[in-house]
Motif scaffolding. Structure first.
Motif, PDB file in Angstrom:
ATOM      1  N   LEU A 102      16.449 -40.871-112.924  1.00 33.95           N
ATOM      2  CA  LEU A 102      15.329 -42.240-113.867  1.00 33.95           C
ATOM      3  C   LEU A 102      16.006 -43.516-113.134  1.00 33.95           C
ATOM      4  O   LEU A 102      17.818 -43.443-113.596  1.00 33.95           O
ATOM      5  CB  LEU A 102      15.298 -41.946-115.228  1.00 33.95           C
ATOM      6  N   GLY A 103      16.316 -44.486-112.706  1.00 31.65           N
ATOM      7  CA  GLY A 103      16.257 -45.425-112.832  1.00 31.65           C
ATOM      8  C   GLY A 103      15.547 -46.480-113.391  1.00 31.65           C
ATOM      9  O   GLY A 103      15.073 -47.149-113.653  1.00 31.65           O
ATOM     10  N   ILE A 104      17.073 -46.938-114.548  1.00 24.80           N
ATOM     11  CA  ILE A 104      16.837 -48.589-115.227  1.00 24.80           C
ATOM     12  C   ILE A 104      16.673 -49.680-114.795  1.00 24.80           C
ATOM     13  O   ILE A 104      17.760 -49.429-114.258  1.00 24.80           O
ATOM     14  CB  ILE A 104      17.320 -48.209-116.505  1.00 24.80           C
ATOM     15  N   VAL A 105      14.788 -50.263-114.688  1.00 23.48           N
ATOM     16  CA  VAL A 105      15.132 -51.762-113.748  1.00 23.48           C
ATOM     17  C   VAL A 105      14.902 -52.985-114.880  1.00 23.48           C
ATOM     18  O   VAL A 105      14.547 -52.636-115.631  1.00 23.48           O
ATOM     19  CB  VAL A 105      14.271 -51.168-112.717  1.00 23.48           C
ATOM     20  N   ASN A 106      15.515 -53.573-114.941  1.00 22.49           N
ATOM     21  CA  ASN A 106      15.892 -54.718-115.209  1.00 22.49           C
ATOM     22  C   ASN A 106      14.107 -55.417-114.091  1.00 22.49           C
ATOM     23  O   ASN A 106      15.079 -56.163-113.504  1.00 22.49           O
ATOM     24  CB  ASN A 106      16.469 -55.180-115.708  1.00 22.49           C
ATOM     25  N   PHE A 107      13.705 -56.013-115.599  1.00 18.49           N
ATOM     26  CA  PHE A 107      12.564 -56.970-113.855  1.00 18.49           C
ATOM     27  C   PHE A 107      12.079 -58.011-114.477  1.00 18.49           C
ATOM     28  O   PHE A 107      11.263 -58.560-115.358  1.00 18.49           O
ATOM     29  CB  PHE A 107      11.237 -56.018-114.327  1.00 18.49           C
ATOM     30  N   GLN A 108      13.530 -59.104-113.643  1.00 14.25           N
ATOM     31  CA  GLN A 108      13.561 -60.451-114.142  1.00 14.25           C
ATOM     32  C   GLN A 108      12.243 -60.567-113.490  1.00 14.25           C
ATOM     33  O   GLN A 108      12.057 -59.973-112.761  1.00 14.25           O
ATOM     34  CB  GLN A 108      14.998 -60.462-113.346  1.00 14.25           C
ATOM     35  N   PRO A 109      12.028 -62.040-114.252  1.00 16.23           N
ATOM     36  CA  PRO A 109      11.738 -62.499-115.002  1.00 16.23           C
ATOM     37  C   PRO A 109      11.255 -62.435-116.747  1.00 16.23           C
ATOM     38  O   PRO A 109      11.117 -62.786-118.001  1.00 16.23           O
ATOM     39  CB  PRO A 109      11.564 -63.936-114.816  1.00 16.23           C
ATOM     40  N   LEU A 110      10.781 -60.624-116.003  1.00 16.51           N
ATOM     41  CA  LEU A 110       9.916 -60.737-116.919  1.00 16.51           C
ATOM     42  C   LEU A 110      10.776 -59.810-118.337  1.00 16.51           C
ATOM     43  O   LEU A 110      11.760 -58.918-118.077  1.00 16.51           O
ATOM     44  CB  LEU A 110       9.124 -59.384-117.460  1.00 16.51           C
ATOM     45  N   GLY A 111      10.666 -59.816-119.918  1.00 14.46           N
ATOM     46  CA  GLY A 111      11.304 -59.167-120.586  1.00 14.46           C
ATOM     47  C   GLY A 111      11.311 -57.902-120.693  1.00 14.46           C
ATOM     48  O   GLY A 111      10.137 -57.340-121.656  1.00 14.46           O
ATOM     49  N   GLY A 112      12.047 -57.253-120.486  1.00 13.87           N
ATOM     50  CA  GLY A 112      12.350 -55.451-120.839  1.00 13.87           C
ATOM     51  C   GLY A 112      12.448 -55.136-119.093  1.00 13.87           C
ATOM     52  O   GLY A 112      12.824 -55.753-118.194  1.00 13.87           O
ATOM     53  N   PRO A 175      13.705 -57.574-109.251  1.00 13.60           N
ATOM     54  CA  PRO A 175      14.349 -56.029-110.185  1.00 13.60           C
ATOM     55  C   PRO A 175      15.528 -55.632-109.601  1.00 13.60           C
ATOM     56  O   PRO A 175      16.038 -56.186-108.838  1.00 13.60           O
ATOM     57  CB  PRO A 175      13.515 -55.334-109.381  1.00 13.60           C
ATOM     58  N   LEU A 176      16.445 -55.636-111.052  1.00 14.87           N
ATOM     59  CA  LEU A 176      17.892 -55.220-110.335  1.00 14.87           C
ATOM     60  C   LEU A 176      17.725 -53.564-111.134  1.00 14.87           C
ATOM     61  O   LEU A 176      17.630 -53.645-112.212  1.00 14.87           O
ATOM     62  CB  LEU A 176      18.657 -56.103-111.089  1.00 14.87           C
ATOM     63  N   LEU A 177      18.867 -53.117-110.856  1.00 14.88           N
ATOM     64  CA  LEU A 177      19.241 -51.361-111.120  1.00 14.88           C
ATOM     65  C   LEU A 177      20.135 -51.679-112.054  1.00 14.88           C
ATOM     66  O   LEU A 177      21.044 -51.884-112.021  1.00 14.88           O
ATOM     67  CB  LEU A 177      19.268 -50.645-110.300  1.00 14.88           C
ATOM     68  N   GLU A 178      19.694 -51.383-113.402  1.00 10.87           N
ATOM     69  CA  GLU A 178      20.941 -51.552-114.393  1.00 10.87           C
ATOM     70  C   GLU A 178      21.545 -50.402-114.660  1.00 10.87           C
ATOM     71  O   GLU A 178      23.243 -49.897-114.606  1.00 10.87           O
ATOM     72  CB  GLU A 178      20.478 -51.853-116.006  1.00 10.87           C
ATOM     73  N   ARG A 179      20.920 -49.031-114.747  1.00  8.98           N
ATOM     74  CA  ARG A 179      22.054 -47.863-114.112  1.00  8.98           C
ATOM     75  C   ARG A 179      20.492 -46.389-114.036  1.00  8.98           C
ATOM     76  O   ARG A 179      19.721 -46.989-114.281  1.00  8.98           O
ATOM     77  CB  ARG A 179      22.474 -47.888-116.134  1.00  8.98           C
TER      78      ARG A 179
END
Length: 326
Positions: A102-112, A175-179
């Motif tokens: 499971l890749g948790i992705v920070n979907f910038q600039p969307l909040g979440g 998009p940035l991979l957080e963990r």
């Protein structure tokens, strides 16, 4: 089954109709609309139009995966959209098996965040290919080692960065991979009863086939929900087709290399003469020294030219352009 009338009841009904005591219009069905129960636990936040637009986005994304991942895996990859649906986040996590990627992705600039879920057999196949193997998954799944997780993380980062282009017509995302989590219990990014859209991709790496799920919470996409429709999608595509975009495409095409060949002439020789050719032998051609030669671009006859030299090199000067109708 409706109530069956007796003969006496039928006679009484016909008599009432003939005397005007009973109005036919009052007996007709009013055509009342059927009422459906609304499930407040599963509110319909994603319409069919939203899901269809998400499918279009990830069809584009699938083509990018199929084009870019073979560079790293050195294996033919096929990706297609299998389905799209809306469920609660708890239903999504309960359906996951362990271990899972499971890749948790920070979907910038969307909040979440969004979640990229990859089947374990695809992960092991990718690891095997990256380490020089044939891309064969394990017969029995196990937990990933730290070295294997490092390899998976590199592949996930590449896959996540490819989302920028497909989402470009809706919003510019970074998009940035957080963990990466291998246990679904540690991937609680939103409330369990929140609605999410799931787009399922069918991924085939050589002979290994598995699913990749994109979990898109409504909370993350809420600010761009009005743009997730095909009308907005195609309107933005048309707006992008301006003069600058056309010049950009033309500049890319102008840098493409194409093979150009000039046919000096033709002749037919026997197989016996061909196999016995020696250096210094002369083959007579069907063209004159001062006649125009055919110039081919690829396999298309495009120009006529006369032979010559330029700075001690053989050359040809174009004399005629052969149009398509010719």
């Amino acid at each position: 089954m409706g109530e069956v009338l007796s003969q006496n009841e039928i006679d009484s009904l016909l008599a009432a109709l003939s005397t005007g005591e009973l109005d036919v219009d009052e007996m007709q069905d009013k055509g009342e609309r059927q009422v459906k129960n609304y499930d407040f636990k599963r509110p319909a936040k994603f319409s069919k139009e939203h899901l269809r637009t998400l499918e279009i986005i990830y069809e584009h994304y699938g083509r990018l995966l199929a084009t870019n991942l073979p560079v790293y895996l050195r294996k033919n990859i096929q990706v297609s959209v299998a389905s799209s649906e809306t469920v609660t986040f708890s239903e999504f996590t309960n359906a996951l098996s362990n271990p899972v990627i499971l890749g948790i992705v920070n979907f910038q600039p969307l909040g979440g965040n969004i979640i990229l879920d990859m089947a374990a057999n695809l992960g092991f196949a990718m690891i095997d290919r990256m380490l020089g193997g044939k891309g064969i998954p394990l017969e029995k799944n196990r937990d990933f080692s730290e070295i294997e997780m490092t390899i998976i993380e590199k592949i996930m980062i590449i896959a996540i960065q490819l989302m920028r282009e497909p989402w470009g017509n809706v919003i510019e995302v970074n998009p940035l991979l957080e963990r990466i989590e291998t246990n679904s219990q540690f991937a609680q990014v939103i409330a369990p009863n929140e609605m999410i859209a799931i787009v399922t991709l069918n991924v085939k790496i050589g002979d290994v086939e598995g699913f990749m799920n994109l979990c898109l919470p409504y909370f993350t996409l809420e600010s761009v929900m009005d743009r997730l429709n095909t009308k907005y999608w195609f309107s933005t595509m048309q707006e992008g087709n301006d003069e600058n975009y056309q010049m950009y495409i033309e500049s890319l095409i102008k840098r493409v290399d194409v093979p150009v060949k000039i046919v000096m002439g033709k002749n037919s020789v026997s197989v016996n003469d061909f196999v016995n050719l020696q250096p210094g032998d002369i083959i007579r051609l069907d063209s004159q020294l001062d006649s125009e030669l055919d110039v081919y671009v690829g396999n298309i006859r495009k120009f006529k030219a006369i032979p010559g030299t330029s700075k001690d090199k053989y050359a040809a000067q174009v004399t005629t352009i052969i149009r398509e109708e010719e």
